[in-house]
Design a protein around this motif. Sequence first.
Motif, PDB file in Angstrom:
ATOM      1  N   PHE A  41      38.897  44.777  50.178  1.00 50.72           N
ATOM      2  CA  PHE A  41      39.347  45.606  49.063  1.00 50.72           C
ATOM      3  C   PHE A  41      40.247  46.713  49.591  1.00 50.72           C
ATOM      4  O   PHE A  41      39.875  47.467  50.471  1.00 50.72           O
ATOM      5  CB  PHE A  41      38.132  46.208  48.357  1.00 50.72           C
ATOM      6  CG  PHE A  41      38.495  47.198  47.286  1.00 50.72           C
ATOM      7  CD1 PHE A  41      39.108  46.780  46.117  1.00 50.72           C
ATOM      8  CD2 PHE A  41      38.231  48.547  47.460  1.00 50.72           C
ATOM      9  CE1 PHE A  41      39.446  47.696  45.133  1.00 50.72           C
ATOM     10  CE2 PHE A  41      38.566  49.464  46.487  1.00 50.72           C
ATOM     11  CZ  PHE A  41      39.165  49.035  45.312  1.00 50.72           C
ATOM     12  N   SER A  42      41.470  46.802  49.056  1.00 50.04           N
ATOM     13  CA  SER A  42      42.451  47.753  49.582  1.00 50.04           C
ATOM     14  C   SER A  42      42.348  49.124  48.926  1.00 50.04           C
ATOM     15  O   SER A  42      42.738  50.124  49.519  1.00 50.04           O
ATOM     16  CB  SER A  42      43.866  47.195  49.377  1.00 50.04           C
ATOM     17  OG  SER A  42      44.185  47.142  47.997  1.00 50.04           O
ATOM     18  N   GLY A  43      41.838  49.187  47.702  1.00 51.01           N
ATOM     19  CA  GLY A  43      41.787  50.456  46.992  1.00 51.01           C
ATOM     20  C   GLY A  43      43.133  50.876  46.443  1.00 51.01           C
ATOM     21  O   GLY A  43      43.266  51.971  45.897  1.00 51.01           O
ATOM     22  N   ARG A  44      44.145  50.007  46.540  1.00 52.83           N
ATOM     23  CA  ARG A  44      45.483  50.349  46.071  1.00 52.83           C
ATOM     24  C   ARG A  44      45.690  49.825  44.657  1.00 52.83           C
ATOM     25  O   ARG A  44      45.024  48.893  44.212  1.00 52.83           O
ATOM     26  CB  ARG A  44      46.546  49.765  47.013  1.00 52.83           C
ATOM     27  CG  ARG A  44      46.296  50.151  48.460  1.00 52.83           C
ATOM     28  CD  ARG A  44      47.477  49.951  49.371  1.00 52.83           C
ATOM     29  NE  ARG A  44      48.185  48.685  49.264  1.00 52.83           N
ATOM     30  CZ  ARG A  44      49.096  48.284  50.147  1.00 52.83           C
ATOM     31  NH1 ARG A  44      49.394  49.056  51.178  1.00 52.83           N
ATOM     32  NH2 ARG A  44      49.710  47.126  50.012  1.00 52.83           N
ATOM     33  N   THR A  45      46.629  50.429  43.950  1.00 52.60           N
ATOM     34  CA  THR A  45      46.971  49.960  42.612  1.00 52.60           C
ATOM     35  C   THR A  45      47.698  48.629  42.709  1.00 52.60           C
ATOM     36  O   THR A  45      48.669  48.491  43.460  1.00 52.60           O
ATOM     37  CB  THR A  45      47.871  50.985  41.901  1.00 52.60           C
ATOM     38  OG1 THR A  45      47.201  52.250  41.831  1.00 52.60           O
ATOM     39  CG2 THR A  45      48.218  50.518  40.500  1.00 52.60           C
ATOM     40  N   GLU A  46      47.244  47.637  41.960  1.00 49.79           N
ATOM     41  CA  GLU A  46      47.872  46.323  41.964  1.00 49.79           C
ATOM     42  C   GLU A  46      48.557  46.066  40.626  1.00 49.79           C
ATOM     43  O   GLU A  46      47.963  46.247  39.569  1.00 49.79           O
ATOM     44  CB  GLU A  46      46.833  45.235  42.229  1.00 49.79           C
ATOM     45  CG  GLU A  46      46.235  45.273  43.625  1.00 49.79           C
ATOM     46  CD  GLU A  46      45.305  44.107  43.895  1.00 49.79           C
ATOM     47  OE1 GLU A  46      45.075  43.312  42.948  1.00 49.79           O
ATOM     48  OE2 GLU A  46      44.811  43.973  45.020  1.00 49.79           O
ATOM     49  N   LEU A  47      49.820  45.661  40.679  1.00 47.92           N
ATOM     50  CA  LEU A  47      50.563  45.321  39.478  1.00 47.92           C
ATOM     51  C   LEU A  47      50.229  43.890  39.060  1.00 47.92           C
ATOM     52  O   LEU A  47      50.149  42.994  39.898  1.00 47.92           O
ATOM     53  CB  LEU A  47      52.065  45.457  39.733  1.00 47.92           C
ATOM     54  CG  LEU A  47      52.551  46.863  40.114  1.00 47.92           C
ATOM     55  CD1 LEU A  47      54.057  46.864  40.355  1.00 47.92           C
ATOM     56  CD2 LEU A  47      52.199  47.868  39.028  1.00 47.92           C
ATOM     57  N   LYS A  48      50.046  43.692  37.765  1.00 50.19           N
ATOM     58  CA  LYS A  48      49.679  42.375  37.237  1.00 50.19           C
ATOM     59  C   LYS A  48      50.864  41.801  36.454  1.00 50.19           C
ATOM     60  O   LYS A  48      51.012  42.031  35.260  1.00 50.19           O
ATOM     61  CB  LYS A  48      48.440  42.496  36.330  1.00 50.19           C
ATOM     62  CG  LYS A  48      47.231  43.124  36.999  1.00 50.19           C
ATOM     63  CD  LYS A  48      46.720  42.281  38.157  1.00 50.19           C
ATOM     64  CE  LYS A  48      45.454  42.888  38.764  1.00 50.19           C
ATOM     65  NZ  LYS A  48      44.971  42.104  39.921  1.00 50.19           N
ATOM     66  N   TRP A  49      51.731  41.091  37.160  1.00 46.79           N
ATOM     67  CA  TRP A  49      52.881  40.450  36.521  1.00 46.79           C
ATOM     68  C   TRP A  49      52.586  38.960  36.383  1.00 46.79           C
ATOM     69  O   TRP A  49      52.356  38.277  37.368  1.00 46.79           O
ATOM     70  CB  TRP A  49      54.132  40.681  37.378  1.00 46.79           C
ATOM     71  CG  TRP A  49      55.308  39.856  36.975  1.00 46.79           C
ATOM     72  CD1 TRP A  49      55.758  39.619  35.705  1.00 46.79           C
ATOM     73  CD2 TRP A  49      56.185  39.134  37.847  1.00 46.79           C
ATOM     74  NE1 TRP A  49      56.856  38.799  35.725  1.00 46.79           N
ATOM     75  CE2 TRP A  49      57.154  38.472  37.029  1.00 46.79           C
ATOM     76  CE3 TRP A  49      56.252  38.980  39.228  1.00 46.79           C
ATOM     77  CZ2 TRP A  49      58.164  37.692  37.565  1.00 46.79           C
ATOM     78  CZ3 TRP A  49      57.264  38.198  39.769  1.00 46.79           C
ATOM     79  CH2 TRP A  49      58.211  37.564  38.938  1.00 46.79           C
ATOM     80  N   ARG A  50      52.609  38.467  35.144  1.00 50.19           N
ATOM     81  CA  ARG A  50      52.274  37.068  34.915  1.00 50.19           C
ATOM     82  C   ARG A  50      53.310  36.324  34.063  1.00 50.19           C
ATOM     83  O   ARG A  50      53.333  35.099  34.045  1.00 50.19           O
ATOM     84  CB  ARG A  50      50.903  36.963  34.227  1.00 50.19           C
ATOM     85  CG  ARG A  50      49.739  37.338  35.153  1.00 50.19           C
ATOM     86  CD  ARG A  50      49.615  36.338  36.284  1.00 50.19           C
ATOM     87  NE  ARG A  50      48.602  36.704  37.267  1.00 50.19           N
ATOM     88  CZ  ARG A  50      48.849  37.311  38.409  1.00 50.19           C
ATOM     89  NH1 ARG A  50      50.108  37.660  38.719  1.00 50.19           N
ATOM     90  NH2 ARG A  50      47.885  37.601  39.267  1.00 50.19           N
ATOM     91  N   HIS A  51      54.175  37.058  33.350  1.00 52.39           N
ATOM     92  CA  HIS A  51      55.122  36.388  32.460  1.00 52.39           C
ATOM     93  C   HIS A  51      56.484  37.079  32.527  1.00 52.39           C
ATOM     94  O   HIS A  51      56.585  38.251  32.904  1.00 52.39           O
ATOM     95  CB  HIS A  51      54.607  36.402  31.010  1.00 52.39           C
ATOM     96  CG  HIS A  51      53.233  35.851  30.843  1.00 52.39           C
ATOM     97  ND1 HIS A  51      52.958  34.506  30.895  1.00 52.39           N
ATOM     98  CD2 HIS A  51      52.043  36.481  30.633  1.00 52.39           C
ATOM     99  CE1 HIS A  51      51.663  34.310  30.719  1.00 52.39           C
ATOM    100  NE2 HIS A  51      51.079  35.499  30.568  1.00 52.39           N
ATOM    101  N   GLY A  52      57.521  36.347  32.122  1.00 49.05           N
ATOM    102  CA  GLY A  52      58.864  36.916  32.050  1.00 49.05           C
ATOM    103  C   GLY A  52      59.488  37.115  33.421  1.00 49.05           C
ATOM    104  O   GLY A  52      59.004  36.621  34.443  1.00 49.05           O
ATOM    105  N   THR A  53      60.580  37.870  33.440  1.00 48.72           N
ATOM    106  CA  THR A  53      61.279  38.141  34.698  1.00 48.72           C
ATOM    107  C   THR A  53      60.711  39.388  35.367  1.00 48.72           C
ATOM    108  O   THR A  53      60.072  40.223  34.713  1.00 48.72           O
ATOM    109  CB  THR A  53      62.783  38.362  34.455  1.00 48.72           C
ATOM    110  OG1 THR A  53      62.979  39.593  33.729  1.00 48.72           O
ATOM    111  CG2 THR A  53      63.383  37.212  33.661  1.00 48.72           C
ATOM    112  N   LEU A  54      60.967  39.504  36.639  1.00 52.39           N
ATOM    113  CA  LEU A  54      60.501  40.675  37.379  1.00 52.39           C
ATOM    114  C   LEU A  54      61.184  41.935  36.864  1.00 52.39           C
ATOM    115  O   LEU A  54      60.544  42.984  36.745  1.00 52.39           O
ATOM    116  CB  LEU A  54      60.778  40.487  38.875  1.00 52.39           C
ATOM    117  CG  LEU A  54      60.321  41.610  39.809  1.00 52.39           C
ATOM    118  CD1 LEU A  54      58.829  41.876  39.661  1.00 52.39           C
ATOM    119  CD2 LEU A  54      60.663  41.270  41.262  1.00 52.39           C
ATOM    120  N   GLN A  55      62.467  41.844  36.539  1.00 52.41           N
ATOM    121  CA  GLN A  55      63.189  43.010  36.025  1.00 52.41           C
ATOM    122  C   GLN A  55      62.582  43.494  34.709  1.00 52.41           C
ATOM    123  O   GLN A  55      62.426  44.712  34.502  1.00 52.41           O
ATOM    124  CB  GLN A  55      64.680  42.677  35.814  1.00 52.41           C
ATOM    125  CG  GLN A  55      65.437  42.408  37.105  1.00 52.41           C
ATOM    126  CD  GLN A  55      65.468  40.923  37.461  1.00 52.41           C
ATOM    127  OE1 GLN A  55      64.495  40.189  37.225  1.00 52.41           O
ATOM    128  NE2 GLN A  55      66.574  40.479  38.042  1.00 52.41           N
TER     129      GLN A  55
END
Length: 340
Positions: A125-139
């Motif tokens: 466990f890193s304790g860091r904030t994780e972004l949850k990207w699952r759909h669409g483009t990264l931009q």
Amino acid sequence: MDSALLDALIQPTRTTLATEFWGKYENPSFNNFGINLVHFWEYYHSACRQALHDGGRHTAVRSHNDVVDVIRMLKSGVVRGEVRTVLRSKLSRKHDNEDEMLENAIDLAASLILMCDFGITSLSFSGRTELKWRHGTLQEFLADYFKDPPALSHEGMKLEKTFLARNLTRIGGIEIIWTENLVDHLRLSDDDTKVHIFHHASFLEYQMHSTESLLPDGLAAETLQTLALLCPSKDRETSRWLSRLPSLDKRLGHCGRLKTELRQIERFRFWRDRLIMLKQAYDETQPKTLTQWWHDRRNGVQWYTFWVAVLVLVPTILFGLIQSVEGALQVYASFKSLED
């Protein structure tokens, strides 16, 4: 470029990867900025090592070329689902955890190009904030994530010249966690006793001057301004303090120094709320040790009152101790004379 992810990175490969990631820089004097991506490449190697844990069975990338192929799709605006389909077609055989491997490969590429944690697979466990990207483009995902306007009131708040990173620790007792995760920048944790600061100033400078950065417009520049606020250039004490932290990006101490008009809290948009919370946490701290009392000049009257009291108290205790010793010696002398 076709070498394995965990192979040592030679300089030509680094140069090629940087160009593939962020394009060429536009500023002709870029190399005069003292920018060095050595700490980014340490982050790159560490992220790849985490992704390839357990024999690499959790990710579909194996070489630097594999990473570049994914990043090219992300930069060109391919939606995540299509990226996953392309990667699936490149697999040489079926895997039981195929979906996991593909998702982790995309997350690794996004993490590397942005220095934002998209949930890189790790055994701990890193304790860091994780972004949850699952759909669409990264931009589209980034634009949506950073779109929210500041919400906290900043009426009457001032960012004084003493609001510095070194003072957060030596006066406020707030521990600084130097982070490699941009989305954790200025985040308070552990009941406001710790603050996370993104120290990769060279990476931010590259983003600000590159032709193909995927970060939202103005984010890199504003992050550098927060670093200039907390670690101003040509501040002798800050320079000495940073020199004792060799693991940090050397560019951190050369981000400039904000003039009065640039220190106004309303000048910040992306990081305004976190600056407000950090300033409030810092203002609410009270010195607990003599060292903190000595350095804490936020309240001049309180500082002078405390040290005047110390100057009065110390001689009083000292003289009282001397008198007690003298009294004891006199009593001892009296008993001695009676015995004689």
